[in-house]
Scaffold this active site. Structure first.
Site, short mmCIF file in Angstrom:
data_model
loop_
_atom_site.label_atom_id
_atom_site.label_comp_id
_atom_site.label_asym_id
_atom_site.label_seq_id
_atom_site.Cartn_x
_atom_site.Cartn_y
_atom_site.Cartn_z
N LYS A 41 0.94 -1.28 -0.12
CA LYS A 41 0.26 0.33 -0.17
C LYS A 41 0.77 1.20 0.00
CE LYS A 41 -4.36 -1.76 1.32
NZ LYS A 41 -4.64 -1.22 0.53
N ALA A 43 3.94 1.35 -1.43
CA ALA A 43 4.63 2.63 -2.19
C ALA A 43 3.83 2.20 -3.45
CB ALA A 43 5.52 0.53 -2.89
N ASN A 44 2.26 1.79 -3.58
CA ASN A 44 2.08 1.81 -4.40
C ASN A 44 1.49 3.32 -4.92
OD1 ASN A 44 1.74 -0.92 -4.83
ND2 ASN A 44 -0.80 -1.10 -4.47
N THR A 222 -14.46 5.88 0.67
CA THR A 222 -14.74 5.16 -0.87
C THR A 222 -15.76 4.48 -1.20
OG1 THR A 222 -12.50 3.82 -0.80
CG2 THR A 222 -11.97 6.22 -1.62
N ASP A 248 -9.21 -5.40 -12.70
CA ASP A 248 -8.57 -5.98 -10.95
C ASP A 248 -8.84 -4.55 -10.27
OD1 ASP A 248 -6.66 -6.38 -9.89
OD2 ASP A 248 -5.22 -7.02 -10.45
N ALA A 252 -6.58 -0.06 -6.24
CA ALA A 252 -7.36 1.01 -6.76
C ALA A 252 -7.32 2.47 -5.74
CB ALA A 252 -9.16 0.85 -6.93
N GLY A 253 -7.64 1.91 -4.81
CA GLY A 253 -7.67 2.70 -3.65
C GLY A 253 -6.71 2.99 -3.19
N ALA A 284 -7.20 2.51 -13.39
CA ALA A 284 -6.23 1.54 -12.73
C ALA A 284 -6.73 0.50 -12.37
CB ALA A 284 -6.10 1.54 -10.95
N ARG A 287 -6.86 -2.08 -15.67
CA ARG A 287 -6.09 -2.45 -15.99
C ARG A 287 -5.15 -3.80 -14.93
NH1 ARG A 287 -2.28 3.01 -17.24
NH2 ARG A 287 -3.25 3.35 -18.70
N SER A 293 -0.97 -1.44 -13.28
CA SER A 293 -2.44 -0.17 -13.27
C SER A 293 -2.76 0.73 -12.77
CB SER A 293 -3.36 -0.89 -12.36
OG SER A 293 -3.47 -0.99 -11.00
#
Length: 302
Positions: A41, A43-44, A222, A248, A252-253, A284, A287, A293
């Protein structure tokens, strides 16, 4: 590099399996795809903020293995400052085992690895990064003591603090709420934090009001395809999102949080920052993968 968004959190290597549906207990299913992708989370959210226009630094910990080197190299390739990504000797890098069904829904098991080595001492070692940030983001994939140190120091330094309480297991420590400027759970996390059902903008508003009463300054919940519910002490608004066909929903969050933070750091209005995060998250989910994504700013509607 002087970062205007600093992310304190997890770095994982995602091990992703595609299957027709999610299995039930004791069942063996034949999958139809497997790949690895950079995730976690923290790094994303760092990648999302960077791709959407922010100058970003990452504070985290990986193991001394190939996955750790790959994750750190991937962040560097995005232009993210990794001077505060420590290496824990003798520890594996965190991983997430992710099963994605043909409807785009997922089930995830994480193993902390190096993320479990994050501590208040490691956070304090990199306080200069926090001091130079416009926005500081934290999540719950590293030990609670490290999260609390991040919230406390960033708040004391007068930084704008975002907490994405994921993965949530129950109510947050009461004293955390006053340290956070924007609390951003999804519907299941909001339900766990409040004990209330959350499955619509109306129920999300009730949960947000509960979180405000607990001490949160501003809450964004969200709601996937139902958009985002925002509330503070004086107003609330529901921001819908254009429908898309999800492939996928992984990250997304995180994409929303990173995009929202990038918008705030850029000086956008609340509504504009929410829209930036929503547009990025909507793209996102069309993908596969976590970081693969996440879109770049130029891919979004003008």
């Amino acid at each position: 590099m002087q970062a205007n968004v600093v992310v304190v959190g997890s770095l994982n290597m995602d091990l992703i399996v595609r299957a027709p549906r999610l299995p039930v207990g004791g069942e063996t299913l034949a999958g139809h795809g497997f790949f690895t992708a950079a995730g976690g989370k923290g790094a994303n959210q760092a990648v999302a903020a960077a791709r959407l226009g922010a100058r970003v630094a990452m504070v985290g910990c990986v193991g001394d293995d190939a996955y750790g080197s790959e994750l750190r190299g991937g962040l560097l390739a995005e232009g993210i400052d990794c001077s505060a990504v420590d290496v824990a000797v003798g520890t594996p890098t965190g991983i997430a085992s992710i099963l994605v069904d043909d409807a785009g829904q997922n089930a995830i098991v994480i193993v902390a690895g190096g993320n479990g080595e994050m501590s208040p001492v490691r956070v304090e070692r990199h306080e200069a990064l926090l001091a130079n940030a416009e926005v500081v983001i934290a999540q719950l994939e590293v030990p609670a003591a490290a999260v609390e140190a991040t919230l406390s120091r960033a708040h004391a330094l007068g930084r704008m603090v975002i907490l994405n309480p994921a993965p949530a297991v129950g109510p947050l420590p009461a004293h955390w709420y006053g340290l956070v400027d924007y609390l951003i759970p999804n519907e299941s996390e909001a339900a766990l934090l409040t004990g209330l059902p959350v499955d619509s903008p109306e129920t999300a508003l009730r949960a947000a009001q509960c979180l405000l009463e607990a001490g949160a300054r501003r809450v964004l919940i969200t709601l996937g395809r139902q958009g985002v519910l925002y509330a503070d002490a004086t107003r609330h608004l529901h921001v819908p999102v254009a429908p898309v066909v999800a492939v996928d929903t992984t990250a997304a969050g995180d994409t929303f949080v990173g995009g929202f933070a990038a918008g705030l750091a850029e000086g956008m209005s609340l509504e504009a920052a929410i829209t930036l995060g929503q547009q990025a998250a909507a793209l996102a989910v069309t993908r596969p993968g976590a970081q693969p994504s996440i879109p770049h700013r130029h891919e979004l509607p003008a």
